[in-house]
Write an enzyme that holds these catalytic residues in place. Structure first.
Site, PDB file in Angstrom:
ATOM      1  N   LYS A 107       0.864  -1.182   0.000  1.00  0.00           N
ATOM      2  CA  LYS A 107       0.000   0.000   0.000  1.00  0.00           C
ATOM      3  C   LYS A 107       0.895   1.224   0.000  1.00  0.00           C
ATOM      4  CE  LYS A 107      -4.461   0.867   0.079  1.00  0.00           C
ATOM      5  NZ  LYS A 107      -5.567   0.034  -0.424  1.00  0.00           N
ATOM      6  N   GLY A 219     -24.535   3.147   0.064  1.00  0.00           N
ATOM      7  CA  GLY A 219     -23.442   3.699  -0.751  1.00  0.00           C
ATOM      8  C   GLY A 219     -23.676   3.355  -2.205  1.00  0.00           C
ATOM      9  N   GLY A 221     -22.211   4.288  -4.965  1.00  0.00           N
ATOM     10  CA  GLY A 221     -21.083   4.768  -5.778  1.00  0.00           C
ATOM     11  C   GLY A 221     -20.654   3.693  -6.749  1.00  0.00           C
ATOM     12  N   ASN A 222     -19.361   3.641  -7.034  1.00  0.00           N
ATOM     13  CA  ASN A 222     -18.855   2.673  -8.003  1.00  0.00           C
ATOM     14  C   ASN A 222     -19.234   1.243  -7.610  1.00  0.00           C
ATOM     15  OD1 ASN A 222     -16.992   0.659  -9.001  1.00  0.00           O
ATOM     16  ND2 ASN A 222     -15.799   2.310  -9.886  1.00  0.00           N
ATOM     17  N   ALA A 223     -18.801   0.806  -6.437  1.00  0.00           N
ATOM     18  CA  ALA A 223     -19.036  -0.583  -6.042  1.00  0.00           C
ATOM     19  C   ALA A 223     -20.536  -0.855  -5.844  1.00  0.00           C
ATOM     20  CB  ALA A 223     -18.255  -0.891  -4.765  1.00  0.00           C
ATOM     21  N   GLY A 224     -21.213   0.018  -5.121  1.00  0.00           N
ATOM     22  CA  GLY A 224     -22.616  -0.211  -4.764  1.00  0.00           C
ATOM     23  C   GLY A 224     -23.567  -0.187  -5.952  1.00  0.00           C
TER      24      GLY A 224
HETATM   25  P1  NAD Z   1     -17.373   5.762  -4.374  1.00  0.00           P
HETATM   26  O1  NAD Z   1     -16.806   7.035  -3.878  1.00  0.00           O
HETATM   27  O2  NAD Z   1     -17.620   5.552  -5.819  1.00  0.00           O
HETATM   28  O3  NAD Z   1     -18.767   5.477  -3.644  1.00  0.00           O
HETATM   29  C1  NAD Z   1     -18.992   5.625  -2.291  1.00  0.00           C
HETATM   30  C2  NAD Z   1     -20.474   5.918  -2.093  1.00  0.00           C
HETATM   31  O4  NAD Z   1     -20.756   5.956  -0.705  1.00  0.00           O
HETATM   32  C3  NAD Z   1     -20.904   7.289  -2.651  1.00  0.00           C
HETATM   33  O5  NAD Z   1     -22.129   7.120  -3.324  1.00  0.00           O
HETATM   34  C4  NAD Z   1     -21.107   8.136  -1.393  1.00  0.00           C
HETATM   35  O6  NAD Z   1     -22.080   9.131  -1.559  1.00  0.00           O
HETATM   36  C5  NAD Z   1     -21.563   7.073  -0.425  1.00  0.00           C
HETATM   37  N1  NAD Z   1     -21.440   7.470   0.970  1.00  0.00           N
HETATM   38  C6  NAD Z   1     -20.487   8.220   1.572  1.00  0.00           C
HETATM   39  N2  NAD Z   1     -20.783   8.378   2.869  1.00  0.00           N
HETATM   40  C7  NAD Z   1     -21.925   7.698   3.089  1.00  0.00           C
HETATM   41  C8  NAD Z   1     -22.731   7.480   4.225  1.00  0.00           C
HETATM   42  N3  NAD Z   1     -22.420   7.993   5.414  1.00  0.00           N
HETATM   43  N4  NAD Z   1     -23.832   6.721   4.075  1.00  0.00           N
HETATM   44  C9  NAD Z   1     -24.166   6.200   2.877  1.00  0.00           C
HETATM   45  N5  NAD Z   1     -23.467   6.386   1.794  1.00  0.00           N
HETATM   46  C10 NAD Z   1     -22.353   7.120   1.887  1.00  0.00           C
HETATM   47  O7  NAD Z   1     -16.416   4.624  -3.777  1.00  0.00           O
HETATM   48  P2  NAD Z   1     -16.307   3.100  -4.198  1.00  0.00           P
HETATM   49  O8  NAD Z   1     -15.158   2.934  -5.105  1.00  0.00           O
HETATM   50  O9  NAD Z   1     -17.632   2.580  -4.584  1.00  0.00           O
HETATM   51  O10 NAD Z   1     -15.871   2.482  -2.800  1.00  0.00           O
HETATM   52  C11 NAD Z   1     -16.809   2.203  -1.782  1.00  0.00           C
HETATM   53  C12 NAD Z   1     -16.200   1.209  -0.814  1.00  0.00           C
HETATM   54  O11 NAD Z   1     -15.810   0.051  -1.531  1.00  0.00           O
HETATM   55  C13 NAD Z   1     -14.942   1.688  -0.094  1.00  0.00           C
HETATM   56  O12 NAD Z   1     -14.906   1.129   1.199  1.00  0.00           O
HETATM   57  C14 NAD Z   1     -13.828   1.089  -0.916  1.00  0.00           C
HETATM   58  O13 NAD Z   1     -12.639   0.916  -0.178  1.00  0.00           O
HETATM   59  C15 NAD Z   1     -14.453  -0.232  -1.279  1.00  0.00           C
HETATM   60  N6  NAD Z   1     -13.807  -0.862  -2.424  1.00  0.00           N
HETATM   61  C16 NAD Z   1     -13.931  -0.326  -3.673  1.00  0.00           C
HETATM   62  C17 NAD Z   1     -13.284  -0.939  -4.718  1.00  0.00           C
HETATM   63  C18 NAD Z   1     -13.399  -0.411  -6.124  1.00  0.00           C
HETATM   64  O14 NAD Z   1     -12.855  -1.059  -7.038  1.00  0.00           O
HETATM   65  N7  NAD Z   1     -14.127   0.665  -6.370  1.00  0.00           N
HETATM   66  C19 NAD Z   1     -12.497  -2.096  -4.517  1.00  0.00           C
HETATM   67  C20 NAD Z   1     -12.403  -2.613  -3.234  1.00  0.00           C
HETATM   68  C21 NAD Z   1     -13.069  -1.981  -2.194  1.00  0.00           C
END
Ligand code: NAD
Length: 418
Positions: A107, A219, A221-224
């Site tokens: 990391k 959430g 975002g990307n993952a959700g």
């Molecule tokens: P992202 O920024 O695209 O999405 C995060 C989402 O969470 C956003 O929609 C944001 O508005 C929402 N959010 C923030 N605070 C919040 C709250 N208090 N309540 C509800 N929603 C809230 O990020 P992402 O890439 O989707 O990552 C999300 C999680 O997944 C992180 O923990 C990240 O470490 C993990 N993750 C992501 C990946 C990846 O490839 N994108 C890989 C492994 C792990």
């Protein structure tokens, strides 16, 4: 981010101890597992837009290389600490081992406030950080990727800087690159897609029908949002609740995740989606749903709300959403928790595919990427489920057992040099 009251590296070491006790790892090997192999701290100046100079501190920690080159993201955040980077590097080691990709964990981080820096300042910071860590990165040594507040543009700058130092293009030095620079098809949706595959497998084992099952996603975002789309489109699940940082929405007869995405793109939030009821973020976690996907932040499921969770499956798309105290409660309630090191490992899996394509110079079509991702996720879920069943432990412990055993096997068969 670093929680000032809990040192994440202490937590990471305690987790090693728990598994070491369980599977009987001897003290010497246990010590190896509790120490990062290599750490580099760099202090470097960056020219700011107003002509002044600022000195930034950055880290790169390579935790364990027994299984191959190390892999892990780079985060830009004001609260980055060396212990946080160490812990994240340890967790990457276990995550790569759970999905059995030939990597160790690493990391990186730079202590900075990217929200208050211009694009030009970020480019100069990234290029200087990349050149400072260049002696210890490379496709055969350590391959960075995006993390908090870094993205495909950051990776393009690192790739370019490293390539300039070498005198030729080295796309395999980082993953998460734009497709035009050697990024992989399917990387953008790999985390959510991988999560949907392990949910499907866990549901089969539980005798739960995903078709028509209510799903809540914290959430969007990307993952959700990707997990929501795939569960809806490919598995027929009913997405009843979603949320983002502004709040949540609920619709008992199901939301169309694609239209929710369009609404969010237009308005900046899922809140206010026509026909849905507004609910709080806590209510999303506690919604009447068979499947809950925390995909936002760490420390969301605690001893305060664990008992109120109605889902039969909690699939951790986010990193660290469940506190250990809540894990115990969920285990008691017979909730199947699919831990982060498994449920969100689709991202690092397709990063591995990206690297493999880069070093071969031969690129795969999307369906090939997705088929290989599915195979990896199903195989990894089965390995974890088998250990959980045999040892009567929860899936998180089982995943750590699988991962740490693989790292230990590699350490032992290589032997200790000299
Ligand atoms: P992202 O920024 O695209 O999405 C995060 C989402 O969470 C956003 O929609 C944001 O508005 C929402 N959010 C923030 N605070 C919040 C709250 N208090 N309540 C509800 N929603 C809230 O990020 P992402 O890439 O989707 O990552 C999300 C999680 O997944 C992180 O923990 C990240 O470490 C993990 N993750 C992501 C990946 C990846 O490839 N994108 C890989 C492994 C792990």
């Amino acid at each position: 981010m670093a929680n000032t009251s809990i040192n994440p590296f202490e937590t990471a070491k305690q987790q090693v101890d728990i598994v070491a006790e369980l599977i009987g790892i001897n003290d010497g090997v246990r010590e190896v597992l509790k120490h990062p192999k290599r750490e580099l701290a760099v202090n470097f100046p960056v020219r700011m837009d107003d002509g002044s100079y600022r000195v930034y501190t950055g880290y790169r920690v390579q935790y364990n290389m027994a299984r191959g080159p190390t892999k892990g993201g780079v985060r830009y955040h004001p609260q980055v600490t060396l212990d946080e980077v160490r812990a994240l590097a340890a967790w990457m080691t276990w995550k790569c081992a759970v999905v059995d990709i030939p990597y160790g964990g690493a990391k990186g981080g730079v202590v900075c406030d990217p929200k208050h820096m211009s694009r030009e300042e970020l480019e100069r910071l990234t290029r200087r950080y990349a050149s400072e860590i260049a002696p210890i990165i490379g496709p055969e040594m350590d391959i960075p990727a995006p993390d908090v507040y870094t993205d495909s543009q950051t990776m393009a700058w690192i790739m370019d800087t490293y390539s300039m130092l070498k005198g030729y293009s080295v796309p395999g030095v980082v993953t998460g690159k734009p497709i035009s620079l050697g990024g992989s098809e399917g990387r953008g949706e790999a985390t959510g897609r991988g999560c949907a595959y392990v949910i499907r497998e866990a549901a089969k084992d539980l005798g739960l029908k995903v078709k028509g099952a209510p799903v809540a996603i914290q959430g969007f975002g990307n993952a959700g949002s990707v997990a929501a789309n795939i569960l809806n489109d490919e598995q027929g699940a009913k997405i009843v609740a979603v949320s983002d940082s502004k709040g949540g929405i609920y619709k008992a007869d199901g939301l169309n995740p694609h239209t929710v995405e369009e609404h969010k793109a237009k308005t900046g939030s899922v809140v206010g989606f026509p026909g849905a009821k507004s609910i709080s973020n806590d209510e999303v976690l506690e919604a009447k749903a068979d499947i809950l996907v925390p995909a936002a932040l760490e420390n969301q499921i605690t001893k305060k709300n664990a008992d109120k969770i109605q889902a039969k499956i909690v699939a951790e798309a986010a990193n660290g959403p469940t506190l250990p105290e809540a894990d115990a409660i969920l285990f008691e309630k017979k909730v199947t928790v699919l831990p982060d090191v498994l449920a969100n490992a689709g991202g690092v899996t397709v990063s591995y595919f990206e690297w493999a394509q880069d070093i071969q110079g031969y690129f795969w079509a999307l369906d090939e990427v997705n088929t290989r991702l599915e195979r990896t996720m199903v195989r990894s879920y089965n390995a974890v489920h088998k250990v959980a069943t045999e040892r009567k432990v929860h899936n998180r412990t089982a995943a750590y057992v699988v991962a740490i055993q693989r790292v230990v096997d590699a350490i032992k068969i290589r032997g200790i040099y000299p």
